[in-house]
Design a protein around this motif. Structure first.
Motif, PDB file in Angstrom:
ATOM      1  N   THR A  25       0.819  -1.204   0.000  1.00 31.71           N
ATOM      2  CA  THR A  25       0.000   0.000   0.000  1.00 31.71           C
ATOM      3  C   THR A  25       0.862   1.267   0.000  1.00 31.71           C
ATOM      4  N   LEU A  26       1.952   1.256   0.769  1.00 32.62           N
ATOM      5  CA  LEU A  26       2.726   2.473   0.982  1.00 32.62           C
ATOM      6  C   LEU A  26       3.962   2.599   0.087  1.00 32.62           C
ATOM      7  N   ARG A  27       4.348   1.533  -0.599  1.00 35.55           N
ATOM      8  CA  ARG A  27       5.566   1.576  -1.410  1.00 35.55           C
ATOM      9  C   ARG A  27       5.590   2.727  -2.413  1.00 35.55           C
ATOM     10  N   PRO A  28       4.463   3.054  -3.097  1.00 33.68           N
ATOM     11  CA  PRO A  28       4.511   4.156  -4.074  1.00 33.68           C
ATOM     12  C   PRO A  28       4.730   5.534  -3.448  1.00 33.68           C
ATOM     13  N   TYR A  29       4.571   5.659  -2.128  1.00 31.93           N
ATOM     14  CA  TYR A  29       4.606   6.979  -1.493  1.00 31.93           C
ATOM     15  C   TYR A  29       5.891   7.230  -0.713  1.00 31.93           C
ATOM     16  N   VAL A  30       6.854   6.308  -0.787  1.00 35.16           N
ATOM     17  CA  VAL A  30       8.110   6.490  -0.052  1.00 35.16           C
ATOM     18  C   VAL A  30       9.297   6.271  -0.991  1.00 35.16           C
ATOM     19  N   THR A  31      10.440   6.835  -0.602  1.00 40.42           N
ATOM     20  CA  THR A  31      11.658   6.656  -1.387  1.00 40.42           C
ATOM     21  C   THR A  31      12.196   5.233  -1.238  1.00 40.42           C
ATOM     22  N   ASP A  32      12.205   4.738  -0.019  1.00 41.16           N
ATOM     23  CA  ASP A  32      12.670   3.376   0.230  1.00 41.16           C
ATOM     24  C   ASP A  32      11.870   2.794   1.381  1.00 41.16           C
TER      25      ASP A  32
END
Length: 305
Positions: A25-32
């Motif tokens: 869910t959150l991978r697209p919204y963080v750098t790593d």
């Protein structure tokens, strides 16, 4: 997460039952995004002052120091679904084993003898075994256990059919099954748990993940205890390599797995070390076939000791 005003966002999550869903869910919204192994972070779990705020500060400190140990998770749903299907098959298989143990224990507890072997599970012989129990209520209890066993076997069959259907898109599985001793279950388990052949940079790390690495603890140049197999890792992969070794050794005709074992036994002079070497070789060959995208041939076993 989107409300955090920062150009670079690093997210650390401890491994848990919801981790894959949170990560996807959150991978697209963080750098790593880093999924941390809680077993390697005892300073968090064993801290005398433990609460959510303290845990966050500890995770941030370990992340900044580069001390968090990553846990591998597949980045696409197809691999995750395939692994979940194999895990469900294993779960139903384990339930079958537990129910069989319960049945035998129940029969023994009420004085029934001669229940060794697998005859007690045969549907055609169940009534005869139930007739040896005098108490009517106990017979009903045993009958319910038989019904649960039949259901577990049926669910196990359905789970395997789903695993084989999902495995069609992974060509390496058919190559795994060309290795003597490796069948459907072994090939599926290895592919599902390893996920990608590029996950491990060295064979020693792969062996350790398969519980086939050796501990080596010392202090001031002196050993701390005896060397033994490291219990960290995945027990299913270790069991898979053992079952493959046993199946290959039972085959009447000569095969490359047995030849490798015999060569290793002559070299080491120790049957147990030779067996472990053979298990590691099975794992190594499967990994090599997958990583190189080659067809399996027996020279992969016989080319080196």
């Amino acid at each position: 997460v989107t409300g955090v005003e920062a150009g670079k966002k690093l997210l650390a999550i401890e491994e848990g039952s919801l981790t894959y869903w949170i990560a996807q869910t959150l991978r697209p919204y963080v750098t790593d995004l880093l999924i941390a192994d809680p077993k390697k972070n005892p300073s968090i779990s064993r801290n005398a002052m433990k609460n959510d705020k303290v845990d966050v500060r500890q995770l941030c400190r370990l992340l900044r120091l580069g001390e968090l140990s990553r846990v591998y998770h597949p980045e696409d749903d197809e691999r995750a679904v395939f692994k979940a299907a194999v895990q469900q098959y294993i779960d139903f298989r384990n339930q079958e084993v537990r129910l069989k143990h319960k049945l035998k224990a129940k029969f023994r507890g009420w004085g029934v003898q001669g229940i060794e072997g697998v005859h007690i599970y045969n549907p055609k012989k169940r009534d005869a075994f139930l007739g040896l129990v005098k108490q009517n209520a106990i017979r009903h209890q045993l009958a319910r256990l038989y019904e649960m066993l039949d259901m577990a076997l049926r669910m196990q069959q359905l789970a395997m059919e789903e695993c084989l259907r999902l495995a069609r898109i992974y060509p390496e599985i058919e190559e795994f099954k060309k290795i003597p001793g490796v069948g459907d279950v072994g090939a599926l388990v290895f592919d599902a748990y390893v996920q990608t052949p590029h996950r491990f940079t060295t064979k020693s790390r792969l062996f350790r993940y398969c519980q086939l690495g050796v501990t080596d603890r010392s202090s001031d140049g002196k050993p701390l205890g005896f060397k033994r197999l490291d219990r960290e890792g995945n027990s299913e992969l270790k069991a898979m390599s053992y079952r493959a070794y046993m199946c290959a050794m039972r085959v009447q005709r000569e095969n490359e797995v047995r030849t490798f074992y015999e060569n290793s036994r002559r070299t080491t002079g120790n049957p147990m070390r030779a067996r472990l070497n053979t298990q590691r070789k099975i794992i190594s060959v499967m990994h090599g076939v997958w990583r190189k995208g080659e067809e399996y041939n027996k020279e992969m076993f016989l080319g080196s000791d």
